[in-house]
Design an enzyme around this catalytic site. Structure first.
Site, PDB file in Angstrom:
ATOM      1  N   GLY A  75      31.288 -12.224 -21.095  1.00 15.81           N
ATOM      2  CA  GLY A  75      29.987 -11.155 -21.808  1.00 15.81           C
ATOM      3  C   GLY A  75      29.499 -10.983 -21.392  1.00 15.81           C
TER       4      GLY A  75
ATOM      5  CG  ASN B  82      32.880  -3.130 -21.892  1.00  7.24           C
ATOM      6  OD1 ASN B  82      32.433  -2.804 -22.914  1.00  7.24           O
ATOM      7  ND2 ASN B  82      32.397  -3.334 -21.093  1.00  7.24           N
ATOM      8  CB  ALA B  83      38.673  -5.465 -21.276  1.00  7.57           C
TER       9      ALA B  83
ATOM     10  CG  ASP C 195      31.679 -10.807 -25.900  1.00  8.69           C
ATOM     11  OD1 ASP C 195      32.274 -11.663 -25.928  1.00  8.69           O
ATOM     12  OD2 ASP C 195      32.161  -9.956 -24.781  1.00  8.69           O
TER      13      ASP C 195
END
EC number: 3.5.1.25
Length: 404
Positions: free
Chosen positions: A330, A235-236, A294
């Site tokens: 999140g 992710n990211a 998260d």
């Protein structure tokens, strides 16, 4: 047998009829606790001629180390990145609520915010032991603001920052102080990031790479400079590519310094990461997998609009989005949910699933001599689970702090 309490007069509790997670295996063995620590029964018997003052029948359940969440943004309506009038009260509320999900220690996580927010919030989030009032605080995880604009995810772009020198002046100007900070997530491709990684690592702060456009060589350089963690793998960050696997390539890199383990966070909520991706990561580098929630403000709240840091988020079912978009912001998963999903999705052993939420995060933070383990002398932070990995009881320092 007569008791000789020459070492300590404190009561001894013996947990019987249990399978305890020890040496990477579930073993039929009793667990002995005194003064908040795991006790060696052989020393008790032979050195002290001691015995248990209390016995607890676990009815064939599992005893595992308490879960450790190194990336928790808030929950139950509380957002750690909001400079409210009662910051400590908010943390205390979340710390109390997560006991029922088996979390005995955690890192309150602050997302990208303006300096005045850090300057107000960081001094209020103090390291503290857990107990009946809630899970212990191991230190703050600062996720941003030194991250990539392209891979910012739900982080507000107007508060992103770059390093001027990478030295302590940059860090202090932004954060105000580094006391009580356990981890910082940054993008290693940013100019002068190497100096920042050195500075943070030298202070005993875990450096994580994430929210980043880094290629593999930049990620490897960050690890060589002291980084040891990857924030929410996949992710990211740049997607895996066969010619340049990016940060994901750290899982099998041959340029990791000898003796160093790279750990990586995984949000195993069934939304952020496809089960096949979970399996690939786990099979490539099982010893480094760290389950994180998260989780955001809306964990434990009904669907609707809520606040995360400086932004609004929408909760739709099990999804949390930046308000008005389809950008994930999140999760609203709990740690016990992540453990069960990871076990099911990866096909791993029960032991591996439990250690990914306990031993591995403790190793990452350098505290596995006292947390994330049931070895003799460790803190008696543990949970009792049934065979479905549902948490039935939570203990901190040998004291029951929650029961289903």
């Amino acid at each position: 047998m007569p008791s000789n309490k020459s070492v300590s007069d404190a009561p001894i509790t013996q947990f019987v009829n249990c399978r305890i997670l020890k040496n990477h295996k579930l073993q039929w063995e009793d667990l002995w606790v005194r003064e908040g620590k795991i006790l060696n029964p052989e020393k008790l018997f032979f050195d002290e001629q001691g015995f248990a003052d209390h016995r607890v029948d676990c009815e064939n359940k599992i005893i595992a180390p308490g879960f450790i969440d190194v990336q928790l943004n808030g929950g139950y309506g509380i957002d750690f990145s909001q400079a409210s009038s009662d910051i400590r009260g908010g943390v205390a509320l979340v710390a109390k609520k997560i006991l029922e999900h088996g979390v005995t220690s955690f890192c309150p996580t602050l997302v990208t915010s303006p300096p005045h927010i850090y300057h107000k919030v960081i001094p209020e989030l103090r390291v503290q032991d857990g107990g009946p009032e809630g899970a212990g605080v191991l230190g703050i995880h600062l996720e941003g603001p030194f991250i990539s604009e392209e891979k910012r995810g739900a982080h507000p772009p107007k508060f992103l920052r770059t390093f001027q020198s990478g030295g302590v002046a940059d860090l202090m100007e932004t954060y105000g102080q580094l006391e009580n900070v356990a981890m910082v997530t940054l993008a290693p491709e940013l100019t002068n990031s190497a100096a920042a990684i050195h500075e943070l690592s030298s202070r005993g702060i875990t450096v994580s790479v994430g929210h980043s456009m880094a290629d593999l060589s930049q990620a490897e350089e960050a690890v060589q400079n002291g980084a040891t963690f990857i924030t929410h793998l996949f992710n990211a960050m740049l997607p895996f590519h066969h010619r340049d696997p990016g940060i994901v390539g750290l899982l099998t890199s041959d340029r990791i310094p000898p003796g160093r383990t790279v750990y990586y966070g995984m949000i195993a909520d069934g939304i952020h990461t496809h089960p096949a991706a979970l399996r690939i990561a786990h099979r490539a580098h099982p010893a480094g997998l760290v389950l994180v929630t998260d989780a955001v403000t809306a964990m434990g709240l009904p669907p609707g609009r809520h606040t995360l840091g400086q932004q609004q988020i929408d909760i739709q079912g099990l999804h949390a989005y930046v308000a008005g978009t389809t950008t994930l912001s999140g999760s609203i998963a709990t740690m016990d949910m992540c453990v069960r999903h990871f076990r099911e999705a990866s096909g791993c052993t029960v032991e591996a699933a439990l250690e990914a939420a306990s031993l591995h995060p403790a190793q990452l933070l350098g505290i596995s001599h006292r947390k994330g383990t049931l070895e003799f002398g460790a803190d008696a932070d543990f949970i009792v689970l049934d065979d479905m990995l549902t948490v039935r009881e939570t203990y901190i320092a040998g004291q029951q702090v929650w029961r289903k």
